[in-house]
Design a protein around this motif. Structure first.
Motif, PDB file in Angstrom:
ATOM      1  N   UNK A 136      51.073  26.669  49.083  1.00  0.00           N
ATOM      2  CA  UNK A 136      52.020  27.722  49.434  1.00  0.00           C
ATOM      3  C   UNK A 136      52.440  28.427  48.150  1.00  0.00           C
ATOM      4  N   UNK A 137      53.225  29.488  48.304  1.00  0.00           N
ATOM      5  CA  UNK A 137      53.686  30.217  47.129  1.00  0.00           C
ATOM      6  C   UNK A 137      54.990  30.926  47.441  1.00  0.00           C
ATOM      7  N   UNK A 138      55.847  30.973  46.448  1.00  0.00           N
ATOM      8  CA  UNK A 138      57.093  31.726  46.547  1.00  0.00           C
ATOM      9  C   UNK A 138      56.771  33.158  46.969  1.00  0.00           C
ATOM     10  N   UNK A 139      57.521  33.666  47.943  1.00  0.00           N
ATOM     11  CA  UNK A 139      57.262  35.000  48.477  1.00  0.00           C
ATOM     12  C   UNK A 139      57.269  36.062  47.377  1.00  0.00           C
ATOM     13  N   UNK A 140      58.175  35.916  46.408  1.00  0.00           N
ATOM     14  CA  UNK A 140      58.265  36.895  45.328  1.00  0.00           C
ATOM     15  C   UNK A 140      57.076  36.822  44.386  1.00  0.00           C
ATOM     16  N   UNK A 141      56.370  35.688  44.415  1.00  0.00           N
ATOM     17  CA  UNK A 141      55.182  35.539  43.580  1.00  0.00           C
ATOM     18  C   UNK A 141      53.928  35.541  44.434  1.00  0.00           C
ATOM     19  N   UNK A 142      54.035  36.022  45.660  1.00  0.00           N
ATOM     20  CA  UNK A 142      52.884  36.059  46.557  1.00  0.00           C
ATOM     21  C   UNK A 142      51.963  37.190  46.178  1.00  0.00           C
ATOM     22  N   UNK A 143      51.387  37.083  45.013  1.00  0.00           N
ATOM     23  CA  UNK A 143      50.622  38.164  44.435  1.00  0.00           C
ATOM     24  C   UNK A 143      49.130  37.914  44.562  1.00  0.00           C
ATOM     25  N   UNK A 144      48.364  38.993  44.550  1.00  0.00           N
ATOM     26  CA  UNK A 144      46.914  38.870  44.638  1.00  0.00           C
ATOM     27  C   UNK A 144      46.370  38.381  43.299  1.00  0.00           C
ATOM     28  N   UNK A 145      45.828  37.191  43.279  1.00  0.00           N
ATOM     29  CA  UNK A 145      45.367  36.579  42.040  1.00  0.00           C
ATOM     30  C   UNK A 145      43.947  36.069  42.205  1.00  0.00           C
ATOM     31  N   UNK A 146      43.073  36.944  42.692  1.00  0.00           N
ATOM     32  CA  UNK A 146      41.727  36.512  43.024  1.00  0.00           C
ATOM     33  C   UNK A 146      40.922  36.108  41.796  1.00  0.00           C
ATOM     34  N   UNK A 147      41.322  36.582  40.633  1.00  0.00           N
ATOM     35  CA  UNK A 147      40.578  36.240  39.426  1.00  0.00           C
ATOM     36  C   UNK A 147      41.364  35.277  38.554  1.00  0.00           C
ATOM     37  N   UNK A 148      42.047  34.332  39.210  1.00  0.00           N
ATOM     38  CA  UNK A 148      42.899  33.408  38.481  1.00  0.00           C
ATOM     39  C   UNK A 148      42.152  32.619  37.425  1.00  0.00           C
ATOM     40  N   UNK A 149      40.863  32.386  37.619  1.00  0.00           N
ATOM     41  CA  UNK A 149      40.114  31.564  36.677  1.00  0.00           C
ATOM     42  C   UNK A 149      39.674  32.334  35.440  1.00  0.00           C
ATOM     43  N   UNK A 150      39.866  33.670  35.414  1.00  0.00           N
ATOM     44  CA  UNK A 150      39.360  34.464  34.305  1.00  0.00           C
ATOM     45  C   UNK A 150      40.192  34.332  33.034  1.00  0.00           C
ATOM     46  N   UNK A 151      41.450  33.965  33.176  1.00  0.00           N
ATOM     47  CA  UNK A 151      42.348  33.954  32.034  1.00  0.00           C
ATOM     48  C   UNK A 151      43.109  32.636  31.956  1.00  0.00           C
ATOM     49  N   UNK A 152      43.351  32.202  30.729  1.00  0.00           N
ATOM     50  CA  UNK A 152      44.180  31.022  30.482  1.00  0.00           C
ATOM     51  C   UNK A 152      45.380  31.437  29.649  1.00  0.00           C
ATOM     52  N   UNK A 153      46.550  30.841  29.959  1.00  0.00           N
ATOM     53  CA  UNK A 153      47.782  31.128  29.240  1.00  0.00           C
ATOM     54  C   UNK A 153      48.287  29.832  28.633  1.00  0.00           C
ATOM     55  N   UNK A 154      48.584  29.851  27.336  1.00  0.00           N
ATOM     56  CA  UNK A 154      49.086  28.652  26.677  1.00  0.00           C
ATOM     57  C   UNK A 154      49.955  29.057  25.479  1.00  0.00           C
ATOM     58  N   UNK A 155      51.033  28.316  25.229  1.00  0.00           N
ATOM     59  CA  UNK A 155      51.579  27.281  26.110  1.00  0.00           C
ATOM     60  C   UNK A 155      52.319  27.914  27.284  1.00  0.00           C
ATOM     61  N   UNK A 156      52.583  27.135  28.289  1.00  0.00           N
ATOM     62  CA  UNK A 156      53.327  27.611  29.448  1.00  0.00           C
ATOM     63  C   UNK A 156      54.021  26.410  30.095  1.00  0.00           C
ATOM     64  N   UNK A 157      55.318  26.203  29.879  1.00  0.00           N
ATOM     65  CA  UNK A 157      56.313  27.129  29.335  1.00  0.00           C
ATOM     66  C   UNK A 157      56.097  27.434  27.853  1.00  0.00           C
ATOM     67  N   UNK A 158      56.616  28.601  27.447  1.00  0.00           N
ATOM     68  CA  UNK A 158      56.493  29.048  26.068  1.00  0.00           C
ATOM     69  C   UNK A 158      57.871  29.382  25.520  1.00  0.00           C
ATOM     70  N   UNK A 159      57.963  29.497  24.205  1.00  0.00           N
ATOM     71  CA  UNK A 159      59.237  29.817  23.572  1.00  0.00           C
ATOM     72  C   UNK A 159      59.190  31.187  22.882  1.00  0.00           C
ATOM     73  N   UNK A 160      58.375  31.326  21.852  1.00  0.00           N
ATOM     74  CA  UNK A 160      58.358  32.551  21.063  1.00  0.00           C
ATOM     75  C   UNK A 160      57.057  33.339  21.183  1.00  0.00           C
TER      76      UNK A 160
END
Length: 469
Positions: free
Chosen positions: A383-407
């Motif tokens: 499931x997903x939060x309605x506010x984050x119910x976004x189209x993310x069909x290419x979720x595997x194309x990008x990586x984000x690190x760190x997450x959570x992040x500070x600066x």
């Protein structure tokens, strides 16, 4: 369903909604408020008679997300990089017998699996094997095994130190059994703590909370049947009990989680609803002085359901509440004794009575915003939060690190060049918009953004959830 503020509605309209949005209190046939239904794998799909725990793994190589679900007969691994069309990759069968109880945690790209099944011990599974499963579903074998205990109720891992804490075993009087897993394929016994009753579940952290006396120490917060147990486990050869926390109308102290500032420990008592007739009751301990924990206040929900596992993400408490499903509770005003339910997704539509069916656990830590719910009777929900119910069909194309992040946060891509990054706050307001010369890696300065949850949009197409500490 609650009305959405106009600015939020504008935010949502900017993106495609999830597969089955929550409309008029229903999504995919399940009662809801603010949570969209993406998909479900039934117990039949997973080849099991019942479900239990769940956890998750994000592949650091490509950002793909995987759900891990405990089953009566093993642990299932599911590729949820396309959350609307999850792929059941296969199962690690139980080491001995089937069991109602199985628990999984992850460290350094390995899954560690325990069970109440007699003689089960701890299985170790290399999660990178999920990158290349030729003909799913596969039947996997364990990559390593630890037999220093037999049955085990739960496993806790401190990823900062590389130690696992098996609780509810026959060793150390049911107290935490320490295992060094810094080399995941060679787990080594490291002692234990038997000084404070049977430990049912726990959280272990490198302490950076308000009590300066314990700064930098490794602290265990245990849910020990009739008490909260706080233990300094820094020295594995000589762990030291610090204190106990007690509360009224105790029946079975089950599980708890710290707020991110480590000032409060939020716990659930698994049997108080059925024994005393409470609505879903959550007890909040003030642990700002580790030597003197005390009850700050108690919160009762809107249903009679029994609470089970709860986890904190920012100002939200994600609670698996058996027959009432997933409940999301706002804890932003916890200091003043206020909590309020803001969203829910009920995986057990029949009723919300105090019985042991429905949502066993929830995993809310995926960067995409996907939430995994493991249901005893109905299998794996995404499931997903309605506010984050976004189209993310290419979720595997990008990586984000760190997450959570500070600066700073780094966005990397294996193939698609990064040309634009936009960041939105939860009100839908764009707080950052940067353009790049189509590179495969970008380091972004986020030091000017306040702590909280954001949505990152990459190349005007892919969306990711970003948490800022």
């Amino acid at each position: 369903m609650k009305k959405i503020l106009p600015v939020l509605a504008l935010f949502i309209s900017a993106f495609s909604l999830a597969q089955t949005p929550c409309v008029n209190g229903v999504a995919g046939g399940y009662p809801c408020d603010g949570i969209d239904f993406l998909s479900r794998l039934s117990l039949n799909d997973l080849g099991a008679s019942s479900g239990n725990d769940s956890w998750g793994w994000t592949d650091p190589q490509d950002g793909k997300e995987y759900a891990i679900m405990g089953l009566s007969n093993g642990a299932a691994f599911v590729d949820i990089s396309d959350p609307v069309n999850p792929v059941y990759l296969g199962k690690l069968p139980t080491h001995t017998d089937s069991s109602t109880w199985r628990d999984i945690k992850v460290y350094n790209n390995y899954a560690f699996v325990v069970s109440e099944a007699s003689g089960h011990g701890m299985q170790v599974f290399d999660l990178t094997r999920l990158r290349s499963v030729a003909n799913p579903p596969a039947t996997f074998s364990e990559d390593a095994y630890y037999g220093g205990f037999g049955h085990c109720h739960n496993i806790v891992i401190n990823e900062e130190t590389g130690y696992a804490y098996a609780v509810g075993t026959s060793s150390f009087g049911g107290g935490p059994h320490f295992v060094n897993i810094q080399d995941p394929l060679n787990p080594v016994a490291a002692g234990g703590f038997s000084g404070d009753n049977y430990c049912h579940d726990a959280q272990v952290v490198m302490y950076d909370g308000p009590d300066a006396d314990y700064a930098g120490r490794e602290i265990l917060f245990g849910s020990n049947e009739d008490r909260v147990s706080i233990v300094d486990v820094t020295d594995k050869a000589n762990p030291q009990g610090i204190s106990n926390g007690f509360y009224g109308s105790v029946e079975y102290t089950h599980q708890g989680w710290l707020t991110e500032d480590k000032r409060y420990f939020i716990i659930g008592d698994e049997l108080d609803e059925s024994s005393f007739g409470f609505n879903t009751r959550t007890i909040i301990f003030d642990v700002s002085d580790l030597d003197n924990p005390f009850v700050h206040f108690e919160y009762e929900g809107d249903t009679e359901a029994i609470d089970h596992n709860g986890y904190v993400v920012g100002n939200d408490f994600y609670l698996s509440s058996y027959r009432a499903g997933l409940r999301i509770i706002d804890i932003s005003d916890i200091e003043n004794g206020n909590m309020s339910e803001t969203k829910y997704f009920d995986t057990y539509p029949n009723n919300d009575s105090a019985n042991f069916d429905g949502a066993w656990s929830v995993y809310p830590y995926f960067a995409s915003g996907n939430i995994v719910i493991s249901d005893i009777d109905r299998g794996l929900f995404i499931v997903r939060d309605h506010l984050l119910g976004l189209n993310d069909n290419s979720v595997s194309n990008f990586a984000i690190a760190p997450n959570p992040a500070k600066n700073f946060v780094t966005i990397s891509s294996k193939a698609e060049p990064i040309s634009q990054v936009e960041i939105f706050n939860v009100l839908g307001q764009k707080v950052m918009d940067q353009n790049f010369e189509a590179s495969l890696s970008e380091n972004i300065n986020i030091s000017n953004l306040q702590a909280g949850m954001y949505v990152m949009k990459i190349n005007a197409a892919t969306t990711k959830r970003l948490l800022i500490d």
